[in-house]
Write an enzyme that holds these catalytic residues in place. Structure first.
Site, PDB file in Angstrom:
ATOM      1  N   CYS A  17       0.837  -1.206   0.000  1.00  0.00           N
ATOM      2  CA  CYS A  17       0.000   0.000   0.000  1.00  0.00           C
ATOM      3  C   CYS A  17       0.865   1.247   0.000  1.00  0.00           C
ATOM      4  CB  CYS A  17      -0.897  -0.003   1.248  1.00  0.00           C
ATOM      5  SG  CYS A  17      -2.044   1.381   1.319  1.00  0.00           S
ATOM      6  N   VAL A  18       0.557   2.158  -0.907  1.00  0.00           N
ATOM      7  CA  VAL A  18       1.206   3.473  -0.957  1.00  0.00           C
ATOM      8  C   VAL A  18       0.107   4.515  -0.763  1.00  0.00           C
ATOM      9  CG1 VAL A  18       2.375   5.129  -2.482  1.00  0.00           C
ATOM     10  CG2 VAL A  18       3.156   2.743  -2.393  1.00  0.00           C
TER      11      VAL A  18
ATOM     12  N   LEU B  58      -5.134 -13.933   2.055  1.00  0.00           N
ATOM     13  CA  LEU B  58      -6.072 -13.040   2.751  1.00  0.00           C
ATOM     14  C   LEU B  58      -6.232 -11.692   2.041  1.00  0.00           C
ATOM     15  CD1 LEU B  58      -4.589 -13.847   6.225  1.00  0.00           C
ATOM     16  CD2 LEU B  58      -6.652 -14.836   5.203  1.00  0.00           C
TER      17      LEU B  58
ATOM     18  N   ARG C 164       6.635   5.579  -8.671  1.00  0.00           N
ATOM     19  CA  ARG C 164       7.503   4.388  -8.745  1.00  0.00           C
ATOM     20  C   ARG C 164       8.050   3.983  -7.370  1.00  0.00           C
ATOM     21  NH1 ARG C 164       5.933   2.343 -13.424  1.00  0.00           N
ATOM     22  NH2 ARG C 164       7.661   0.880 -13.209  1.00  0.00           N
TER      23      ARG C 164
HETATM   24  S1  NHW Z   1      -2.755  -6.695  -4.154  1.00  0.00           S
HETATM   25  C1  NHW Z   1      -3.165  -5.152  -3.428  1.00  0.00           C
HETATM   26  C2  NHW Z   1      -2.178  -4.068  -3.759  1.00  0.00           C
HETATM   27  N1  NHW Z   1      -2.547  -2.816  -3.106  1.00  0.00           N
HETATM   28  C3  NHW Z   1      -3.477  -1.978  -3.557  1.00  0.00           C
HETATM   29  O1  NHW Z   1      -4.057  -2.153  -4.601  1.00  0.00           O
HETATM   30  C4  NHW Z   1      -3.784  -0.802  -2.646  1.00  0.00           C
HETATM   31  C5  NHW Z   1      -4.121   0.458  -3.382  1.00  0.00           C
HETATM   32  N2  NHW Z   1      -3.063   0.805  -4.316  1.00  0.00           N
HETATM   33  C6  NHW Z   1      -1.830   1.241  -3.932  1.00  0.00           C
HETATM   34  O2  NHW Z   1      -1.524   1.362  -2.751  1.00  0.00           O
HETATM   35  C7  NHW Z   1      -2.180  -7.640  -2.718  1.00  0.00           C
HETATM   36  C8  NHW Z   1      -0.841   1.520  -5.045  1.00  0.00           C
HETATM   37  O3  NHW Z   1      -1.555   1.724  -6.243  1.00  0.00           O
HETATM   38  C9  NHW Z   1       0.192   0.379  -5.229  1.00  0.00           C
HETATM   39  C10 NHW Z   1       1.068   0.672  -6.469  1.00  0.00           C
HETATM   40  C11 NHW Z   1       1.106   0.302  -4.017  1.00  0.00           C
HETATM   41  C12 NHW Z   1      -0.479  -0.986  -5.458  1.00  0.00           C
HETATM   42  N3  NHW Z   1       1.321  -5.793  -7.244  1.00  0.00           N
HETATM   43  O4  NHW Z   1       4.670   3.025  -7.349  1.00  0.00           O
HETATM   44  P1  NHW Z   1       4.063   2.921  -8.686  1.00  0.00           P
HETATM   45  C13 NHW Z   1      -0.723  -7.425  -2.502  1.00  0.00           C
HETATM   46  O5  NHW Z   1      -0.345  -6.658  -1.619  1.00  0.00           O
HETATM   47  C14 NHW Z   1       3.296  -2.177 -10.364  1.00  0.00           C
HETATM   48  C15 NHW Z   1       2.509  -5.755  -7.872  1.00  0.00           C
HETATM   49  O6  NHW Z   1       4.291   4.086  -9.585  1.00  0.00           O
HETATM   50  P2  NHW Z   1       1.467   3.061  -7.431  1.00  0.00           P
HETATM   51  C16 NHW Z   1       0.267  -8.167  -3.358  1.00  0.00           C
HETATM   52  C17 NHW Z   1       2.856  -1.638 -11.704  1.00  0.00           C
HETATM   53  O7  NHW Z   1       2.544  -2.727 -12.576  1.00  0.00           O
HETATM   54  N4  NHW Z   1       2.901  -4.736  -8.675  1.00  0.00           N
HETATM   55  O8  NHW Z   1       2.489   2.634  -8.593  1.00  0.00           O
HETATM   56  C18 NHW Z   1       1.512  -7.361  -3.659  1.00  0.00           C
HETATM   57  C19 NHW Z   1       4.077  -0.853 -12.114  1.00  0.00           C
HETATM   58  O9  NHW Z   1       5.104  -1.713 -12.591  1.00  0.00           O
HETATM   59  P3  NHW Z   1       5.312  -1.873 -14.191  1.00  0.00           P
HETATM   60  C20 NHW Z   1       2.048  -3.713  -8.813  1.00  0.00           C
HETATM   61  O10 NHW Z   1       0.108   2.958  -7.976  1.00  0.00           O
HETATM   62  C21 NHW Z   1       2.459  -8.131  -4.523  1.00  0.00           C
HETATM   63  C22 NHW Z   1       4.560  -0.280 -10.789  1.00  0.00           C
HETATM   64  O11 NHW Z   1       3.966  -1.111  -9.750  1.00  0.00           O
HETATM   65  C23 NHW Z   1       0.799  -3.689  -8.176  1.00  0.00           C
HETATM   66  O12 NHW Z   1       1.878   4.339  -6.817  1.00  0.00           O
HETATM   67  C24 NHW Z   1       3.744  -7.377  -4.811  1.00  0.00           C
HETATM   68  C25 NHW Z   1       4.089   1.128 -10.583  1.00  0.00           C
HETATM   69  O13 NHW Z   1       4.597   1.588  -9.361  1.00  0.00           O
HETATM   70  C26 NHW Z   1       0.449  -4.790  -7.371  1.00  0.00           C
HETATM   71  N5  NHW Z   1      -0.733  -4.872  -6.715  1.00  0.00           N
HETATM   72  O14 NHW Z   1       1.661   1.915  -6.326  1.00  0.00           O
HETATM   73  C27 NHW Z   1       4.714  -8.176  -5.618  1.00  0.00           C
HETATM   74  N6  NHW Z   1       0.183  -2.547  -8.495  1.00  0.00           N
HETATM   75  O15 NHW Z   1       6.375  -2.920 -14.382  1.00  0.00           O
HETATM   76  C28 NHW Z   1       5.438  -9.200  -4.792  1.00  0.00           C
HETATM   77  C29 NHW Z   1       1.012  -1.868  -9.321  1.00  0.00           C
HETATM   78  O16 NHW Z   1       3.984  -2.305 -14.733  1.00  0.00           O
HETATM   79  C30 NHW Z   1       6.494  -9.931  -5.581  1.00  0.00           C
HETATM   80  N7  NHW Z   1       2.139  -2.559  -9.530  1.00  0.00           N
HETATM   81  O17 NHW Z   1       5.721  -0.536 -14.705  1.00  0.00           O
HETATM   82  C31 NHW Z   1       7.265 -10.933  -4.746  1.00  0.00           C
HETATM   83  C32 NHW Z   1       8.276 -10.238  -3.813  1.00  0.00           C
HETATM   84  C33 NHW Z   1       8.965 -11.184  -2.867  1.00  0.00           C
HETATM   85  C34 NHW Z   1       9.941 -12.133  -3.586  1.00  0.00           C
HETATM   86  C35 NHW Z   1      10.743 -13.105  -2.646  1.00  0.00           C
HETATM   87  C36 NHW Z   1      11.682 -13.953  -3.321  1.00  0.00           C
HETATM   88  C1  EN5 Z   2      -5.483  -9.623  -2.233  1.00  0.00           C
HETATM   89  N1  EN5 Z   2      -5.473 -10.245  -0.960  1.00  0.00           N
HETATM   90  O1  EN5 Z   2     -13.469  -5.425  -6.763  1.00  0.00           O
HETATM   91  C2  EN5 Z   2      -6.545  -8.569  -2.308  1.00  0.00           C
HETATM   92  N2  EN5 Z   2     -14.488  -6.595  -5.182  1.00  0.00           N
HETATM   93  O2  EN5 Z   2     -16.448  -8.967  -7.048  1.00  0.00           O
HETATM   94  C3  EN5 Z   2      -6.376  -7.690  -3.493  1.00  0.00           C
HETATM   95  N3  EN5 Z   2     -17.890  -6.343  -6.164  1.00  0.00           N
HETATM   96  O3  EN5 Z   2     -17.009  -6.678  -4.155  1.00  0.00           O
HETATM   97  C4  EN5 Z   2      -7.282  -8.038  -4.623  1.00  0.00           C
HETATM   98  N4  EN5 Z   2     -18.135  -1.849  -8.362  1.00  0.00           N
HETATM   99  O4  EN5 Z   2     -19.780  -7.436  -7.616  1.00  0.00           O
HETATM  100  C5  EN5 Z   2      -8.513  -7.259  -4.653  1.00  0.00           C
HETATM  101  N5  EN5 Z   2     -21.477  -6.883  -6.280  1.00  0.00           N
HETATM  102  C6  EN5 Z   2      -9.420  -7.526  -5.808  1.00  0.00           C
HETATM  103  C7  EN5 Z   2     -10.835  -7.208  -5.461  1.00  0.00           C
HETATM  104  C8  EN5 Z   2     -11.094  -5.747  -5.167  1.00  0.00           C
HETATM  105  C9  EN5 Z   2     -12.467  -5.469  -4.625  1.00  0.00           C
HETATM  106  C10 EN5 Z   2     -13.503  -5.814  -5.616  1.00  0.00           C
HETATM  107  C11 EN5 Z   2     -15.562  -7.030  -6.019  1.00  0.00           C
HETATM  108  C12 EN5 Z   2     -15.459  -8.522  -6.228  1.00  0.00           C
HETATM  109  C13 EN5 Z   2     -16.884  -6.663  -5.357  1.00  0.00           C
HETATM  110  C14 EN5 Z   2     -19.236  -6.134  -5.680  1.00  0.00           C
HETATM  111  C15 EN5 Z   2     -19.580  -4.679  -5.529  1.00  0.00           C
HETATM  112  C16 EN5 Z   2     -19.465  -3.897  -6.793  1.00  0.00           C
HETATM  113  C17 EN5 Z   2     -19.699  -2.435  -6.563  1.00  0.00           C
HETATM  114  C18 EN5 Z   2     -19.447  -1.676  -7.829  1.00  0.00           C
HETATM  115  C19 EN5 Z   2     -20.199  -6.854  -6.630  1.00  0.00           C
HETATM  116  C20 EN5 Z   2     -22.469  -7.626  -6.960  1.00  0.00           C
HETATM  117  C21 EN5 Z   2     -23.075  -8.607  -5.963  1.00  0.00           C
HETATM  118  C22 EN5 Z   2     -24.311  -9.327  -6.495  1.00  0.00           C
HETATM  119  C23 EN5 Z   2     -25.054  -9.955  -5.328  1.00  0.00           C
HETATM  120  C24 EN5 Z   2     -26.276 -10.689  -5.811  1.00  0.00           C
HETATM  121  C25 EN5 Z   2     -25.936 -11.700  -6.869  1.00  0.00           C
HETATM  122  C26 EN5 Z   2     -25.152 -11.094  -8.016  1.00  0.00           C
HETATM  123  C27 EN5 Z   2     -23.932 -10.386  -7.519  1.00  0.00           C
END
Ligand code: NHW
Ligand code: EN5
Length: 388
Positions: A139-140, A388, A148
């Site tokens: 998370c950022v 999770l 980046r």
């Molecule tokens: S997925 C949930 C991730 N978090 C969120 O979506 C929260 C809301 N978003 C943010 O906080 C569960 C930001 O948007 C984040 C990106 C931080 C997501 N996984 O900093 P920049 C997890 O936690 C790439 C991997 O400018 P930003 C799993 C993107 O493709 N990469 O972006 C985490 C691009 O690279 P590219 C992701 O929006 C797994 C670059 O980041 C990604 O400010 C991690 C851009 O960076 C994501 N979810 O920050 C990998 N989202 O090549 C673990 C974006 O495409 C790997 N990017 O240019 C394994 C490590 C351990 C290895 C051990 C051997």
């Molecule tokens: C990794 N640990 O999009 C986590 N949720 O369907 C990161 N939709 O709740 C990965 N947009 O469909 C996260 N209602 C990826 C998921 C991010 C969160 C997300 C979706 C999953 C979600 C709901 C609400 C949509 C609101 C508008 C949705 C429909 C429910 C309906 C109930 C009755 C029968 C038909 C479906």
């Protein structure tokens, strides 16, 4: 296309379907003495911090960062709101490394502005048991996006995982990256349809009234399966045997021992709930089901601020039909006041989703491995892993 991910040992798009590539590590481990000893550089205004999740204050800082900046749905109507108790459970797992709970602070204010975590796990891929890190809670802060920072955080967690002589990782994301081992669909089962419709989580179906909808999703007051009860500490050995045997059929699944089962599956109030069927005659434990609690904040609704969601976790049926078992777990989730029960189409979940009135959501979940190639395309039903 992917300036960062192109440089990493992950399956690349150009290699998809290349039969000459073998299953296993993409690159070999390097000697530990060759792992970079110093942290990666952050922009000057920021500094690394290791987050001590045993400290209530630090746990609270991580909680607040995620509560305000973590994952939202595609229309920004809901945002995951993992509880402090949940974060403590998810991060302080058997054998965890404090150094894998990584924060970034603003140097001036000391405010926590970013986070990423890893926890150790043994994951079986086909016949190989591989030590991995499960990476989660990246998370950022919203104000620091697109600078980046994420690639630096991913490289830093990778370095710290390498320092423990671990070279593979598993993670899931809602976004497409190079390259998913499989893509799963979220399904949702309404428990409180009126609230779900009021907050925009679901819509009134065509030719449906509110009262018909409420009736459609009605459930009995209590579970129907004889011998259905909450899991207890004394059940850990039997549940471990049941689960290990069940998970052995999937291509990718965790290798769980009794310690892991105690941590991950013993009921933990408002975090994880587990139930089993104890055969009334033989006292044999024949079936198991579980879910975890992950509420979402409802963004900008006058009447409601929290959506209470249960997520299907690990379920095993050997005697009770899976559909009946899951119907019982829907009943207890309803009793516990959850608004919705969510499940992915992993393991054998497809067998009950439609019959129990789950509907497909608008979200998908992509599963990834770092530095490990899988040779054959995997379906969600080949996955025995829930992160999770
Ligand atoms: S997925 C949930 C991730 N978090 C969120 O979506 C929260 C809301 N978003 C943010 O906080 C569960 C930001 O948007 C984040 C990106 C931080 C997501 N996984 O900093 P920049 C997890 O936690 C790439 C991997 O400018 P930003 C799993 C993107 O493709 N990469 O972006 C985490 C691009 O690279 P590219 C992701 O929006 C797994 C670059 O980041 C990604 O400010 C991690 C851009 O960076 C994501 N979810 O920050 C990998 N989202 O090549 C673990 C974006 O495409 C790997 N990017 O240019 C394994 C490590 C351990 C290895 C051990 C051997
Ligand atoms: C990794 N640990 O999009 C986590 N949720 O369907 C990161 N939709 O709740 C990965 N947009 O469909 C996260 N209602 C990826 C998921 C991010 C969160 C997300 C979706 C999953 C979600 C709901 C609400 C949509 C609101 C508008 C949705 C429909 C429910 C309906 C109930 C009755 C029968 C038909 C479906």
């Amino acid at each position: 296309r992917h300036k960062f991910w192109e440089t990493q040992p992950v399956g690349q798009y150009k290699d998809v379907g290349d039969a000459s590539l073998s299953e296993g590590p993409i690159e070999p481990p390097t000697p530990l003495s060759e792992v970079k000893q110093e942290p990666y550089n952050l922009p000057n205004a920021y500094e690394w911090t290791t987050c001590d999740m045993e400290s209530a204050e630090t746990c609270d800082e991580v909680y607040v960062l995620l509560k305000n900046n973590y994952v939202e749905d595609d229309e920004n109507m809901f945002r995951f709101n993992y509880s402090k108790e949940f974060l403590s459970w998810a991060l302080r797992v058997p054998g965890y490394y404090r150094s894998w709970h990584i924060g970034v602070r603003a140097k001036a204010s000391k405010k926590l502005v970013a986070f990423i975590s890893g926890v150790p796990a043994r994951i079986r891929v086909n016949t190989e048991i591989v030590k991995m890190a499960e990476i989660n809670f990246l998370c950022v802060h919203k104000k620091l996006r697109s600078k980046r920072l994420a690639p630096v955080m991913i490289k830093e967690v990778t370095r710290r995982v390498h320092l423990e002589n671990i070279w593979q990782a598993a993670y899931t994301a809602g976004v497409v990256l190079p390259t998913p081992i499989t893509t799963c669909q979220y399904w949702h089962r309404s428990l409180n349809p009126k609230k779900l419709i009021d907050v925009g989580f679901s819509r009134l179906g065509a030719r449906m009234t509110m009262s018909r909808t409420i009736k459609l999703y009605k459930l009995p007051d209590s579970p129907v399966t004889p011998g259905f009860r909450k899991m207890e500490l004394r059940d850990v050995p039997a549940v471990t045997r049941l689960l290990r045997n069940y998970l052995s059929q999937f291509v990718v699944a965790p290798d769980l021992d009794e310690n892991d089962v105690e941590h991950w599956l013993l009921p933990n109030e408002n975090v994880v709930d587990s139930f089993l069927v104890e055969s009334p005659g033989s006292h044999e434990i024949t079936d198991f089901c579980s879910f975890y609690t992950l509420p979402s904040s409802i963004l900008g609704n006058q009447n409601y601020s929290i959506l209470k969601a249960a997520y299907s976790y690990y379920n095993v049926s050997t005697k009770t039909p899976l559909t009946q078992l899951m119907n019982d777990v829907l009943i207890v989730a309803k009793q516990k006041d959850f608004d919705v029960f969510n499940a992915l189409d992993v393991m054998h979940n497809e067998n009950f989703l439609k019959e129990l009135k789950f509907g497909p959501g608008d979200g998908q979940l992509h599963y990834y491995l770092y530095n490990y190639r899988i040779r054959n395309a995997l379906k969600p039903t080949g996955l025995g892993l829930v992160l999770l």
